[in-house]
Motif scaffolding. Sequence first.
Motif, PDB file in Angstrom:
ATOM      1  N   PRO A 269     -20.638 -18.719   0.481  1.00 34.05           N
ATOM      2  CA  PRO A 269     -19.679 -18.387   1.542  1.00 34.05           C
ATOM      3  C   PRO A 269     -19.710 -19.297   2.769  1.00 34.05           C
ATOM      4  O   PRO A 269     -18.659 -19.747   3.243  1.00 34.05           O
ATOM      5  CB  PRO A 269     -20.042 -16.946   1.904  1.00 34.05           C
ATOM      6  CG  PRO A 269     -20.593 -16.381   0.635  1.00 34.05           C
ATOM      7  CD  PRO A 269     -21.360 -17.509   0.020  1.00 34.05           C
ATOM      8  N   CYS A 273     -16.641 -21.696   3.910  1.00 30.99           N
ATOM      9  CA  CYS A 273     -15.908 -21.456   5.157  1.00 30.99           C
ATOM     10  C   CYS A 273     -15.892 -22.709   6.029  1.00 30.99           C
ATOM     11  O   CYS A 273     -14.877 -23.030   6.653  1.00 30.99           O
ATOM     12  CB  CYS A 273     -16.541 -20.306   5.931  1.00 30.99           C
ATOM     13  SG  CYS A 273     -16.230 -18.681   5.205  1.00 30.99           S
ATOM     14  N   ASP A 293     -10.851 -19.072  -0.516  1.00 30.05           N
ATOM     15  CA  ASP A 293     -10.844 -18.217  -1.710  1.00 30.05           C
ATOM     16  C   ASP A 293     -12.207 -18.221  -2.397  1.00 30.05           C
ATOM     17  O   ASP A 293     -12.664 -17.181  -2.893  1.00 30.05           O
ATOM     18  CB  ASP A 293      -9.763 -18.685  -2.689  1.00 30.05           C
ATOM     19  CG  ASP A 293      -8.358 -18.324  -2.223  1.00 30.05           C
ATOM     20  OD1 ASP A 293      -8.226 -17.521  -1.277  1.00 30.05           O
ATOM     21  OD2 ASP A 293      -7.392 -18.859  -2.809  1.00 30.05           O
ATOM     22  N   LEU A 296     -14.464 -15.889  -0.399  1.00 34.06           N
ATOM     23  CA  LEU A 296     -14.155 -14.470  -0.592  1.00 34.06           C
ATOM     24  C   LEU A 296     -14.490 -14.007  -2.005  1.00 34.06           C
ATOM     25  O   LEU A 296     -14.861 -12.847  -2.204  1.00 34.06           O
ATOM     26  CB  LEU A 296     -12.683 -14.221  -0.280  1.00 34.06           C
ATOM     27  CG  LEU A 296     -12.304 -14.336   1.199  1.00 34.06           C
ATOM     28  CD1 LEU A 296     -10.799 -14.249   1.376  1.00 34.06           C
ATOM     29  CD2 LEU A 296     -13.004 -13.257   2.022  1.00 34.06           C
ATOM     30  N   ASP A 297     -14.364 -14.885  -2.983  1.00 35.46           N
ATOM     31  CA  ASP A 297     -14.763 -14.528  -4.347  1.00 35.46           C
ATOM     32  C   ASP A 297     -16.266 -14.252  -4.401  1.00 35.46           C
ATOM     33  O   ASP A 297     -16.718 -13.349  -5.108  1.00 35.46           O
ATOM     34  CB  ASP A 297     -14.407 -15.650  -5.319  1.00 35.46           C
ATOM     35  CG  ASP A 297     -12.911 -15.716  -5.603  1.00 35.46           C
ATOM     36  OD1 ASP A 297     -12.202 -14.731  -5.306  1.00 35.46           O
ATOM     37  OD2 ASP A 297     -12.457 -16.757  -6.107  1.00 35.46           O
ATOM     38  N   PRO A 300     -16.663 -10.793  -0.787  1.00 31.89           N
ATOM     39  CA  PRO A 300     -15.380 -10.295  -0.265  1.00 31.89           C
ATOM     40  C   PRO A 300     -15.421  -9.836   1.185  1.00 31.89           C
ATOM     41  O   PRO A 300     -14.414  -9.918   1.884  1.00 31.89           O
ATOM     42  CB  PRO A 300     -15.062  -9.128  -1.208  1.00 31.89           C
ATOM     43  CG  PRO A 300     -15.771  -9.463  -2.478  1.00 31.89           C
ATOM     44  CD  PRO A 300     -17.034 -10.153  -2.059  1.00 31.89           C
ATOM     45  N   HIS A 302     -17.237 -11.162   3.648  1.00 26.56           N
ATOM     46  CA  HIS A 302     -17.753 -12.173   4.572  1.00 26.56           C
ATOM     47  C   HIS A 302     -16.829 -12.287   5.785  1.00 26.56           C
ATOM     48  O   HIS A 302     -15.635 -12.520   5.651  1.00 26.56           O
ATOM     49  CB  HIS A 302     -17.859 -13.529   3.865  1.00 26.56           C
ATOM     50  CG  HIS A 302     -18.636 -14.548   4.623  1.00 26.56           C
ATOM     51  ND1 HIS A 302     -18.058 -15.390   5.534  1.00 26.56           N
ATOM     52  CD2 HIS A 302     -19.959 -14.854   4.615  1.00 26.56           C
ATOM     53  CE1 HIS A 302     -18.980 -16.192   6.050  1.00 26.56           C
ATOM     54  NE2 HIS A 302     -20.143 -15.890   5.511  1.00 26.56           N
ATOM     55  N   ALA A 305     -14.994 -15.720   6.497  1.00 22.88           N
ATOM     56  CA  ALA A 305     -14.002 -15.952   5.452  1.00 22.88           C
ATOM     57  C   ALA A 305     -12.776 -15.079   5.666  1.00 22.88           C
ATOM     58  O   ALA A 305     -11.635 -15.516   5.475  1.00 22.88           O
ATOM     59  CB  ALA A 305     -14.609 -15.691   4.070  1.00 22.88           C
ATOM     60  N   GLY A 306     -13.000 -13.829   6.059  1.00 28.86           N
ATOM     61  CA  GLY A 306     -11.879 -12.937   6.337  1.00 28.86           C
ATOM     62  C   GLY A 306     -11.024 -13.430   7.486  1.00 28.86           C
ATOM     63  O   GLY A 306      -9.791 -13.355   7.439  1.00 28.86           O
ATOM     64  N   HIS A 309      -9.060 -16.379   6.297  1.00 29.98           N
ATOM     65  CA  HIS A 309      -8.001 -15.892   5.408  1.00 29.98           C
ATOM     66  C   HIS A 309      -6.792 -15.431   6.217  1.00 29.98           C
ATOM     67  O   HIS A 309      -5.645 -15.733   5.876  1.00 29.98           O
ATOM     68  CB  HIS A 309      -8.547 -14.752   4.548  1.00 29.98           C
ATOM     69  CG  HIS A 309      -7.528 -14.130   3.637  1.00 29.98           C
ATOM     70  ND1 HIS A 309      -7.082 -14.747   2.491  1.00 29.98           N
ATOM     71  CD2 HIS A 309      -6.858 -12.952   3.727  1.00 29.98           C
ATOM     72  CE1 HIS A 309      -6.185 -13.963   1.904  1.00 29.98           C
ATOM     73  NE2 HIS A 309      -6.032 -12.878   2.627  1.00 29.98           N
TER      74      HIS A 309
END
Length: 326
Positions: A269, A273, A293, A296-297, A300, A302, A305-306, A309
């Motif tokens: 992650p 990022c 992606d 997040l894979d 989810p 993190h 990452a969110g 996104h």
Amino acid sequence: MRADTTLVVRNSAELVAVLPFLMGYHPHETVAVVGMRDHQLDFGACFDLPPPDFDEAEIRTGVREVAAGVLRQEPDLVVIVGYGPREQVTPTVVRIAEALRTVGVEIDDVLRVHEGRWWSYVCDDPACCPAEGTPCLPSDSVIAAEATYLGQVALPSRRDLVAQLSPVDGPARAAMVVATERARSRFNGLLEGDGVSKRVRQAGRLAVREAEKRYRSGGVLTDAETAWLGVLLTDRPVEDYAVDRAGPQEWRVGLWTDVLRRVEPVYVPAPACLLGFTAWQLGRGALARVAVDRALDAEPGHQLAGMLHQLLGFAISPDMVRRWRR
């Protein structure tokens, strides 16, 4: 994606030729919305065509989201380009054009590209836009050569872009497994006694600076250094430190791509990022999306990452952030 403003695009044919370089790959079954400001390419947003099982309500919702994202960019005008057969492209680009006009966005042209030809939905003059379509410029056209000279690459497909971030395997993976076990043991040593947070933070900052120095000068990290950096980046303050230092330098793409591909899955992650954030600042939206992606894979929930996104999902560009700051 973000356009390099040194590229001068004179007409629709050149725009069709240069778009794959701006996106980083040759699109298929995709819609690109290209925004212009002050007579220059300013931004581009890419969206997959709706799958056949989407109902009308889902399509309308998606189109509204596209229009809202484009409107946030405040373009002077836009060009919509759909990639694929007519029956798939036409309903979508027409809906997007209508939605953009509704919110006051001026549309310069609406195009479709398929199997080496392009069509305009706006121009009905057979002299310049024949019914059978206009052949796309060759791969060695002047505008393509200019894009290549500027360091832009058009991979065959998005799948090839994803493959560039795939984990290493074979002997390289086996070596990283061994290096990671040693890095974990070394990290556990930092957790003994008082002042744990300070020791971890100092070790992390040192590892980040050393990695930057190595890649800035054209070098690479060893397996042990990569594993150590990956383990340290799981500490939130170390990750924040690396993010604060991340700027729009191409060598950083090489750094975080390399770390992302080599670390063990649990450590994916943070470097993913960092790659996504760097790519976003460079205007390489497709690469940023693939990297986020990956993060997040792997995790989810993190937090960074969110956030990235959402940043990409709302089509917030680096230039927009800079304008807000000013």
